[in-house]
Motif scaffolding. Structure first.
Motif, PDB file in Angstrom:
ATOM      1  N   TRP A  34       0.817  -1.213   0.000  1.00  0.00           N
ATOM      2  CA  TRP A  34       0.000   0.000   0.000  1.00  0.00           C
ATOM      3  C   TRP A  34       0.853   1.266   0.000  1.00  0.00           C
ATOM      4  CZ3 TRP A  34      -5.120  -0.341  -0.836  1.00  0.00           C
ATOM      5  CH2 TRP A  34      -5.716  -1.599  -0.660  1.00  0.00           C
ATOM      6  N   ASN A  35       2.032   1.159  -0.604  1.00  0.00           N
ATOM      7  CA  ASN A  35       2.878   2.340  -0.816  1.00  0.00           C
ATOM      8  C   ASN A  35       3.347   2.430  -2.266  1.00  0.00           C
ATOM      9  OD1 ASN A  35       4.494   0.079  -0.556  1.00  0.00           O
ATOM     10  ND2 ASN A  35       5.922   0.980   0.913  1.00  0.00           N
ATOM     11  N   VAL A  36       3.716   1.275  -2.841  1.00  0.00           N
ATOM     12  CA  VAL A  36       4.177   1.281  -4.235  1.00  0.00           C
ATOM     13  C   VAL A  36       3.100   0.793  -5.203  1.00  0.00           C
ATOM     14  CG1 VAL A  36       6.594   1.031  -3.600  1.00  0.00           C
ATOM     15  CG2 VAL A  36       5.201  -1.022  -3.940  1.00  0.00           C
ATOM     16  N   PHE A  37       2.103   0.058  -4.700  1.00  0.00           N
ATOM     17  CA  PHE A  37       0.978  -0.423  -5.521  1.00  0.00           C
ATOM     18  C   PHE A  37       1.485  -1.153  -6.766  1.00  0.00           C
ATOM     19  CE2 PHE A  37      -0.437   3.202  -3.063  1.00  0.00           C
ATOM     20  CZ  PHE A  37      -1.534   2.663  -2.407  1.00  0.00           C
ATOM     21  N   SER A  81       4.156   1.993  11.134  1.00  0.00           N
ATOM     22  CA  SER A  81       5.072   1.180  10.320  1.00  0.00           C
ATOM     23  C   SER A  81       5.395   1.932   9.034  1.00  0.00           C
ATOM     24  CB  SER A  81       4.454  -0.178  10.013  1.00  0.00           C
ATOM     25  OG  SER A  81       3.123  -0.027   9.543  1.00  0.00           O
ATOM     26  N   PRO A  82       6.063   3.073   9.150  1.00  0.00           N
ATOM     27  CA  PRO A  82       6.351   3.889   7.963  1.00  0.00           C
ATOM     28  C   PRO A  82       7.134   3.119   6.915  1.00  0.00           C
ATOM     29  CG  PRO A  82       6.845   5.081   9.993  1.00  0.00           C
ATOM     30  CD  PRO A  82       6.589   3.666  10.386  1.00  0.00           C
ATOM     31  N   GLY A  83       6.711   3.274   5.663  1.00  0.00           N
ATOM     32  CA  GLY A  83       7.451   2.704   4.553  1.00  0.00           C
ATOM     33  C   GLY A  83       7.226   1.237   4.287  1.00  0.00           C
ATOM     34  N   ARG A  84       6.400   0.560   5.102  1.00  0.00           N
ATOM     35  CA  ARG A  84       6.225  -0.893   4.922  1.00  0.00           C
ATOM     36  C   ARG A  84       5.046  -1.234   4.014  1.00  0.00           C
ATOM     37  NH1 ARG A  84       5.909  -4.241  10.122  1.00  0.00           N
ATOM     38  NH2 ARG A  84       6.342  -5.919   8.625  1.00  0.00           N
ATOM     39  N   GLY A  85       4.262  -0.256   3.643  1.00  0.00           N
ATOM     40  CA  GLY A  85       3.157  -0.531   2.736  1.00  0.00           C
ATOM     41  C   GLY A  85       1.970  -1.217   3.384  1.00  0.00           C
ATOM     42  N   VAL A  86       1.785  -0.991   4.676  1.00  0.00           N
ATOM     43  CA  VAL A  86       0.683  -1.607   5.419  1.00  0.00           C
ATOM     44  C   VAL A  86      -0.589  -0.789   5.215  1.00  0.00           C
ATOM     45  CG1 VAL A  86      -0.126  -2.243   7.724  1.00  0.00           C
ATOM     46  CG2 VAL A  86       2.264  -2.622   7.094  1.00  0.00           C
ATOM     47  N   PHE A  87      -1.711  -1.485   5.086  1.00  0.00           N
ATOM     48  CA  PHE A  87      -2.996  -0.858   4.795  1.00  0.00           C
ATOM     49  C   PHE A  87      -3.328   0.263   5.783  1.00  0.00           C
ATOM     50  CE2 PHE A  87      -7.635  -0.660   5.322  1.00  0.00           C
ATOM     51  CZ  PHE A  87      -8.080  -0.563   4.017  1.00  0.00           C
ATOM     52  N   LYS A  88      -3.265   0.003   7.066  1.00  0.00           N
ATOM     53  CA  LYS A  88      -3.676   1.016   8.052  1.00  0.00           C
ATOM     54  C   LYS A  88      -2.751   2.235   8.013  1.00  0.00           C
ATOM     55  CE  LYS A  88      -1.297  -0.458  12.325  1.00  0.00           C
ATOM     56  NZ  LYS A  88      -0.733   0.825  12.773  1.00  0.00           N
ATOM     57  N   GLN A  89      -1.471   1.999   7.747  1.00  0.00           N
ATOM     58  CA  GLN A  89      -0.542   3.119   7.676  1.00  0.00           C
ATOM     59  C   GLN A  89      -0.809   3.990   6.455  1.00  0.00           C
ATOM     60  OE1 GLN A  89       1.939   3.471  10.135  1.00  0.00           O
ATOM     61  NE2 GLN A  89       2.145   5.537   9.307  1.00  0.00           N
ATOM     62  N   PHE A  90      -1.234   3.365   5.380  1.00  0.00           N
ATOM     63  CA  PHE A  90      -1.607   4.101   4.165  1.00  0.00           C
ATOM     64  C   PHE A  90      -2.695   5.120   4.458  1.00  0.00           C
ATOM     65  CE2 PHE A  90      -4.875   3.828   0.689  1.00  0.00           C
ATOM     66  CZ  PHE A  90      -4.279   4.689  -0.198  1.00  0.00           C
ATOM     67  N   PHE A  91      -3.693   4.758   5.248  1.00  0.00           N
ATOM     68  CA  PHE A  91      -4.774   5.692   5.572  1.00  0.00           C
ATOM     69  C   PHE A  91      -4.282   6.830   6.447  1.00  0.00           C
ATOM     70  CE2 PHE A  91      -7.227   2.479   3.675  1.00  0.00           C
ATOM     71  CZ  PHE A  91      -8.422   3.063   3.292  1.00  0.00           C
ATOM     72  N   ALA A  92      -3.392   6.516   7.376  1.00  0.00           N
ATOM     73  CA  ALA A  92      -2.848   7.569   8.235  1.00  0.00           C
ATOM     74  C   ALA A  92      -1.957   8.520   7.451  1.00  0.00           C
ATOM     75  CB  ALA A  92      -2.066   6.938   9.389  1.00  0.00           C
ATOM     76  N   ASP A  93      -1.127   7.972   6.566  1.00  0.00           N
ATOM     77  CA  ASP A  93      -0.161   8.798   5.846  1.00  0.00           C
ATOM     78  C   ASP A  93      -0.807   9.636   4.749  1.00  0.00           C
ATOM     79  OD1 ASP A  93       1.810   7.719   7.418  1.00  0.00           O
ATOM     80  OD2 ASP A  93       2.561   6.330   5.891  1.00  0.00           O
ATOM     81  N   VAL A  94      -1.731   9.027   3.991  1.00  0.00           N
ATOM     82  CA  VAL A  94      -2.279   9.696   2.809  1.00  0.00           C
ATOM     83  C   VAL A  94      -3.511  10.527   3.141  1.00  0.00           C
ATOM     84  CG1 VAL A  94      -3.294   9.328   0.522  1.00  0.00           C
ATOM     85  CG2 VAL A  94      -1.330   7.953   1.264  1.00  0.00           C
ATOM     86  N   TYR A  95      -4.408   9.975   3.959  1.00  0.00           N
ATOM     87  CA  TYR A  95      -5.672  10.664   4.214  1.00  0.00           C
ATOM     88  C   TYR A  95      -5.725  11.325   5.586  1.00  0.00           C
ATOM     89  CZ  TYR A  95      -6.777   7.705   0.254  1.00  0.00           C
ATOM     90  OH  TYR A  95      -6.741   7.071  -0.964  1.00  0.00           O
ATOM     91  N   LYS A  96      -4.678  11.105   6.406  1.00  0.00           N
ATOM     92  CA  LYS A  96      -4.574  11.707   7.751  1.00  0.00           C
ATOM     93  C   LYS A  96      -5.750  11.328   8.639  1.00  0.00           C
ATOM     94  CE  LYS A  96      -0.954  13.734   6.083  1.00  0.00           C
ATOM     95  NZ  LYS A  96       0.374  13.146   6.355  1.00  0.00           N
ATOM     96  N   VAL A  97      -6.204  10.087   8.488  1.00  0.00           N
ATOM     97  CA  VAL A  97      -7.303   9.572   9.309  1.00  0.00           C
ATOM     98  C   VAL A  97      -6.912   8.192   9.833  1.00  0.00           C
ATOM     99  CG1 VAL A  97      -9.067  10.868   8.061  1.00  0.00           C
ATOM    100  CG2 VAL A  97      -8.494   8.534   7.322  1.00  0.00           C
ATOM    101  N   HIS A  98      -7.788   7.634  10.642  1.00  0.00           N
ATOM    102  CA  HIS A  98      -7.492   6.361  11.285  1.00  0.00           C
ATOM    103  C   HIS A  98      -7.522   5.184  10.313  1.00  0.00           C
ATOM    104  CE1 HIS A  98      -7.315   7.412  15.563  1.00  0.00           C
ATOM    105  NE2 HIS A  98      -8.222   8.340  15.287  1.00  0.00           N
ATOM    106  N   GLY A  99      -6.512   4.338  10.424  1.00  0.00           N
ATOM    107  CA  GLY A  99      -6.530   3.015   9.831  1.00  0.00           C
ATOM    108  C   GLY A  99      -6.462   2.003  10.950  1.00  0.00           C
ATOM    109  N   VAL A 100      -7.210   0.928  10.830  1.00  0.00           N
ATOM    110  CA  VAL A 100      -7.257  -0.096  11.866  1.00  0.00           C
ATOM    111  C   VAL A 100      -7.100  -1.471  11.222  1.00  0.00           C
ATOM    112  CG1 VAL A 100      -8.661  -1.194  13.662  1.00  0.00           C
ATOM    113  CG2 VAL A 100      -8.770   1.288  13.338  1.00  0.00           C
ATOM    114  N   THR A 101      -6.262  -2.308  11.823  1.00  0.00           N
ATOM    115  CA  THR A 101      -6.161  -3.710  11.434  1.00  0.00           C
ATOM    116  C   THR A 101      -6.871  -4.541  12.493  1.00  0.00           C
ATOM    117  OG1 THR A 101      -4.027  -3.304  10.372  1.00  0.00           O
ATOM    118  CG2 THR A 101      -4.613  -5.589  10.826  1.00  0.00           C
ATOM    119  N   TYR A 102      -7.971  -5.162  12.109  1.00  0.00           N
ATOM    120  CA  TYR A 102      -8.814  -5.971  12.997  1.00  0.00           C
ATOM    121  C   TYR A 102      -8.302  -7.404  12.897  1.00  0.00           C
ATOM    122  CZ  TYR A 102     -13.421  -7.617  14.843  1.00  0.00           C
ATOM    123  OH  TYR A 102     -14.441  -8.181  15.567  1.00  0.00           O
TER     124      TYR A 102
END
Length: 390
Positions: free
Chosen positions: A245-248, A323-344
């Protein structure tokens, strides 16, 4: 005499391996099947090997095979995983529908089982398989009940359909995103997602407040190739989708990103993203409150409410982290949209009844928490985004 048979199949079935001995036959020639090699050792044990589709890979060994014999007898089987420890406890089935746990032991050779076999196949799996057809059937049934239209959001590496659906009204600007099954063997997370969505759809259909404000995008099964091929972790493109979720680089993640780009390009505001997984224990991986996301306390409020609703049955384990730079889904939401990402995350060995109970309360309390969050709160810390004038 041992005779090995390599079975080559098309994309519609996994690239399965089977092997035949004098009276015993092993096979994985079915969807989600996994078996790489087998041998009969000097102790009379059938040693089956299961290899990860790629290396390096997280230790989530998946196995799914059948065994039958020309005569009814008990056989000893050892499962080995290329040096990885077995993560999932074995289940057996005579019909691939009803599954029961079976006794096992572990040692330095792997996981050992004693199986009563006959001329009818006995199936052994790491988890009760949830196949691609289950998603198709669930989508069709839910669409009929709640009058939405599933659509193809993209195609997998092998050209399999990635289905999605939305709940939306043209005037709504705020979007919530749910994604599932990035990792094929994590079926307890799939159980949670089905129960979560069942409650989410029923609750929002009976109470109009949420859908009068929020739109929802749901992609229940992002990795249909990995599911079909019996992968441990990766897509058919040799990639952990929850690290993309960083390089797609993969068509599966690109398809979702393109849809999200369409939302934001059209003036929509993505306010939260959540994906469903399984791991060793129940946990919610969240974004720390001191990160620049908005609203800061929303997920803490939601999980506190969930804890109140499930007290005595379930312990909410909130583990904030980045987890900056790892391409994790929840981090993508925090980095790009500045909102919460959650891994359930759901524990690998959680009872389905408990998983469904918690997921239903998670859906209801999340809806209530989002309803109680004013629109402007999603913009407080996002200095690059302006709050809507209306």
């Amino acid at each position: 005499m041992i005779r090995f048979l390599l079975i080559l199949v098309a994309f519609v079935a996994p690239a399965a391996y089977g092997c035949e001995f004098e009276s015993v036959n092993f096979s994985a020639k079915f969807e989600a099947g996994s078996l790489d090699s087998c041998e009969l050792n000097k102790n009379g044990e059938y040693v089956l090997t299961f290899l990860p589709e790629d290396k390096p890979i997280n230790p989530s060994p998946w196995y799914y095979f059948s065994v039958k014999s020309t005569t009814a007898k008990k056989i000893d089987v050892v499962l080995t995983f290329d040096g990885f420890a077995p993560r999932y406890l074995p289940k057996v089935s005579n019909d691939q529908m009803s599954w029961q746990p079976i006794a096992f032991d572990t040692n330095d050779k792997g996981m050992s089982l004693s199986l009563n076999v006959s001329n009818k196949p006995l199936y052994v799996a790491a988890q009760r398989p949830i196949l691609n057809l289950v998603y198709n059937n669930w989508l069709d049934k839910a669409a009929q009940t709640y009058a939405y239209e599933p659509f193809v959001i993209g195609k997998s590496t092998a050209g399999r359909t990635i289905s999605a659906f939305t709940l939306q009204k043209p005037d709504n600007k705020e979007w919530v995103i749910f994604v599932g099954r990035q990792h094929p063997p994590e079926v307890t997370g799939a159980v949670a997602m089905f129960a979560f969505l069942d409650e989410f759809l029923a609750y929002t259909a009976s109470k109009s407040e949420f859908l009068s404000r929020f739109n929802v995008l749901v992609v229940p099964n992002l990795n249909p190739d990995g599911v079909a091929e019996g992968h441990w972790r990766h897509s058919l493109g040799h990639k952990d989708l929850n690290r993309d979720w960083n390089v797609f680089s993969q068509p599966e993640t690109r398809a979702v990103k393109q849809y999200l780009d369409g939302i934001t390009d059209g003036g929509g505001k993505i306010v939260m993203g959540m994906d469903f997984h399984s791991t060793h224990n129940n946990v919610f991986y969240t974004i720390p409150q001191d990160e620049k996301i908005a609203p800061t306390e929303m997920v803490v409020t939601w999980l506190s409410s969930l804890q109140e609703q499930t007290a005595g049955v379930f312990k909410v384990n909130d583990k904030p982290g980045t987890s900056p730079g790892r391409g994790v889904f929840k981090q993508f939401f925090a980095d790009v949209y500045k909102v919460h990402g959650v891994t359930y995350e759901v524990g690998d060995n959680e009872p389905n009844e408990k998983t469904r109970y918690v997921a239903k309360h998670a859906a209801k309390t999340l809806i209530q928490t989002l309803n109680a969050t004013p629109p402007e709160a999603f913009y407080i810390q996002n200095k690059q985004a302006k709050a809507p004038s209306n």
